[in-house]
Every structure is written in C-alpha cells, then in structure tokens.
Design a protein around this motif. Structure first.
Motif, PDB file in Angstrom:
ATOM      1  N   ALA A 106       7.454  20.857 -42.563  1.00 35.65           N
ATOM      2  CA  ALA A 106       8.518  22.329 -42.256  1.00 35.65           C
ATOM      3  C   ALA A 106       7.318  22.965 -42.777  1.00 35.65           C
ATOM      4  N   ALA A 107       6.979  23.161 -44.675  1.00 35.27           N
ATOM      5  CA  ALA A 107       6.421  24.192 -45.264  1.00 35.27           C
ATOM      6  C   ALA A 107       5.697  24.669 -45.043  1.00 35.27           C
ATOM      7  N   GLY A 108       4.551  23.615 -43.878  1.00 38.07           N
ATOM      8  CA  GLY A 108       3.175  24.056 -43.626  1.00 38.07           C
ATOM      9  C   GLY A 108       2.408  23.893 -44.245  1.00 38.07           C
ATOM     10  N   THR A 109       2.564  23.190 -45.349  1.00 48.01           N
ATOM     11  CA  THR A 109       1.417  23.029 -46.367  1.00 48.01           C
ATOM     12  C   THR A 109       0.482  22.004 -46.699  1.00 48.01           C
ATOM     13  N   ALA A 171     -11.746  14.418 -49.503  1.00 50.00           N
ATOM     14  CA  ALA A 171     -11.561  14.514 -48.751  1.00 50.00           C
ATOM     15  C   ALA A 171      -9.124  14.384 -48.554  1.00 50.00           C
ATOM     16  N   LEU A 172      -8.742  14.082 -49.781  1.00 47.57           N
ATOM     17  CA  LEU A 172      -7.366  14.116 -49.617  1.00 47.57           C
ATOM     18  C   LEU A 172      -7.142  16.014 -50.055  1.00 47.57           C
ATOM     19  N   PHE A 173      -8.225  16.897 -50.562  1.00 49.37           N
ATOM     20  CA  PHE A 173      -7.758  18.099 -51.113  1.00 49.37           C
ATOM     21  C   PHE A 173      -7.868  18.440 -49.241  1.00 49.37           C
ATOM     22  N   LYS A 174      -9.254  17.978 -48.521  1.00 41.19           N
ATOM     23  CA  LYS A 174      -9.646  19.253 -47.312  1.00 41.19           C
ATOM     24  C   LYS A 174      -8.307  18.851 -46.505  1.00 41.19           C
ATOM     25  N   ALA A 175      -8.000  18.259 -46.092  1.00 44.47           N
ATOM     26  CA  ALA A 175      -6.540  17.394 -45.482  1.00 44.47           C
ATOM     27  C   ALA A 175      -5.693  18.539 -45.351  1.00 44.47           C
ATOM     28  N   LEU A 176      -5.599  18.060 -47.122  1.00 49.49           N
ATOM     29  CA  LEU A 176      -3.879  18.803 -47.362  1.00 49.49           C
ATOM     30  C   LEU A 176      -3.887  20.425 -46.573  1.00 49.49           C
ATOM     31  N   ARG A 177      -5.526  21.356 -47.466  1.00 51.63           N
ATOM     32  CA  ARG A 177      -5.454  22.372 -46.513  1.00 51.63           C
ATOM     33  C   ARG A 177      -5.649  22.784 -45.626  1.00 51.63           C
ATOM     34  N   GLU A 178      -5.768  21.402 -44.242  1.00 50.94           N
ATOM     35  CA  GLU A 178      -5.658  21.525 -42.989  1.00 50.94           C
ATOM     36  C   GLU A 178      -4.302  21.304 -42.418  1.00 50.94           C
ATOM     37  N   ARG A 179      -3.410  21.617 -43.849  1.00 50.86           N
ATOM     38  CA  ARG A 179      -1.870  20.741 -43.421  1.00 50.86           C
ATOM     39  C   ARG A 179      -1.689  19.356 -42.397  1.00 50.86           C
ATOM     40  N   GLU A 180      -2.492  19.200 -43.343  1.00 54.78           N
ATOM     41  CA  GLU A 180      -1.910  17.202 -42.602  1.00 54.78           C
ATOM     42  C   GLU A 180      -1.818  16.665 -43.592  1.00 54.78           C
TER      43      GLU A 180
END
Length: 292
Positions: A106-109, A171-180
């Motif tokens: 729910a934090a959306g990050t 790719a991990l950084f990218k996924a997290l920045r896309e809130r995945e």
C-alpha cells in the motif's frame, strides 16, 4: 548421463502426489543422517555455532529434523516447478499476517519480499501469481539439462527472471521504481565485494548488501516471508521487518535483516536449511569453520 539421470529423477518427483513426495523425502533425510553425510556434519557445525547454549542432545535432534525437512523440501519443489501454478496455489491453506505484506504494498513504492532458505520458498510464486508483477534473480543450475524445467517452473506471464549480475541488479532497481515486487533470498553468502559482516545468531556472517542498497536507492518497503509445510499443503507467514532495516547506516540495516531471518527461523527452526555453509568466510579470512 549424470545430467539425464538427474533430469529423469526431477521429472518423476514432480509427478508424485505431495504426501508420497514428502514420504520419500523423509526417507532420504533419515538416510543422510544415518550415513553421516557431509550435510549432517555442516548442519551440526552450524547449530553448535548458532545455539551454543542448547543442550547437545537437543541440537542433535534438531539437526536430524533439519536434514529430513530439507530432503522433503527438495521433493516438494520438484512438484511446484512442474504443476500449473493454479494447482499449487490450492495447496496454500492459510496466510498468516497478510496485512504485513498489504501495508508494504500500500505504500506504493515497490516491495521486496525477503524469503530466507526456509520451508518451501517456491510456493511464493503461485501465491503472488496474478496479484503482483514479480522480478527475481536466477542463476542457472550447474547441470544444464535441469535449466529448462526449473526456468519454466519459476517464470510465467507475471514473473521475470533476471541474471545474477549487474544487468540483473539493474532490472531489480527498475522493477521497484515501477512499484513492482522483487523477490530476494537474503541468506546466501555473497562475494566479498557485495557483502559486509553482520551478526547472525550472535556470530559474524558475511551478509549481502543488495537489499540495503535497493531500499536506500528506491525508497521501497520490505516484508519477510516463509511457506511452512502443514498436513496436505502449506501455510504462508509474513513478518514485518524492524524499522532499522530502512536505516541509512549499513551496519544497522544488515543486522536488522539478519534479525528478520532469525525471526522467521523461530517459527520452525527445523525448516531452515542449516546444511548451507553460512559462515564459510570469517572476518579474519583465516578461520575454516567447515574444515574436514
């Protein structure tokens, strides 16, 4: 020949009913104990290192249960890799403390699911299927013939496997920045360049810095998770991390991550993979804890 035999065993194990697979795994674990295997020796060393105050007879019983649990997990994993995820998902009987994951999401990050080598962590793929876009690091097995089965069992339309190199980390950084959702197993010993020593059961353990770096650079949240065996299936448990996991001080964050792993282990110590040489490297770079 060896790879083809291993592939045949893997495929056969994957077709067995869960109860039979577990029974065979239990037998293998007991044999490993009775034959004085290297896995038994490493397990007993680790338990003595982490539970020095536990009476020796109790540690031996725990070591034996751990060998049995690990062998059972190996048989269970073969089934997860080869069943449709919708079938495996039906084996999840209950989810404990689901609100811990819900709060992180729910934090959306973006969320890191921190999954120690405990129980059947492969059950998190079917659990998250359809609920989150997931990215996970993947190192192909040494036996190349097994790679297609394992890769097919771990990857589908909402799960992406990335290599354990710089490209995969990006790719991990990218996924997290896309809130995945990103999945990381935190308790493997990293290369010295990717880790720092932090207490684990009061003992220095070379601990990966990847989770800390991901959190600091993306502002994501994290949650610990384990999937423990129960009669006829599995229960999933989520544990909320200590706030120190988000500290900008690396030493504090790594210690908090290891305490989170310890909290998971406390749920069922025999389900942790004590057979892994977690303390292979020591701060003096000379101690050889597992020397034969």
């Amino acid at each position: 020949m060896k790879e083809q035999l291993a592939l045949g065993i893997l495929k056969l194990a994957g077709k067995l009913p869960l109860g039979l697979a577990r029974a065979i795994g239990s037998l293998v674990g007991h044999i490993s104990w009775l034959t004085g295997s290297r896995a038994r020796a490493v397990t007993e060393i680790n338990l003595a290192h982490c539970y020095p105050d536990m009476p020796a007879p109790e540690r031996r019983r725990l070591a034996r249960r751990s060998l049995v649990a690990t062998a059972r997990t190996g048989m269970e994993v073969a089934g997860v890799w080869q069943r449709d995820w919708s079938v495996s998902k039906k084996l999840i009987h209950s989810v404990h403390n689901a609100e811990a994951y819900d709060r992180a999401a729910a934090a959306g990050t973006g969320v890191i699911a921190v999954l120690p080598h405990m129980g059947n962590w492969e059950m998190f793929s079917p659990h998250f299927a359809g609920a989150a876009q997931m990215t996970a690091l993947y190192a192909p097995p040494k036996m190349a013939a097994l790679d297609p089965v394992i890769r097919a069992g771990r990857e589908n339309e909402n799960t992406t496997l990335v290599p354990t190199n710089r490209r995969g980390v990006m790719a991990l950084f990218k996924a997290l920045r896309e809130r995945e959702l990103v999945v990381i197993l935190p308790d493997q010993e990293p290369e010295t360049s990717g880790g720092a020593f932090a207490p684990f059961f009061g003992q220095p353990a070379l601990t990966m810095t990847l989770v800390h770096n991901l959190i600091q650079r993306t502002g994501c949240r994290a949650v610990f998770g384990v999937a423990l065996p129960v009669e006829g299936g599995f229960d999933i448990h989520f544990i909320e991390p200590e706030e120190e996991l988000y500290s900008g001080e690396q030493d504090q964050a790594l210690a908090a991550m290891n305490r989170g792993v310890e909290a998971c282990i406390a749920l069922a110590p025999e389900q942790y993979q004590w057979e892994y040489k977690r303390f292979r490297k020591q701060p003096d770079m000379k101690t050889r804890l597992y020397r034969k």
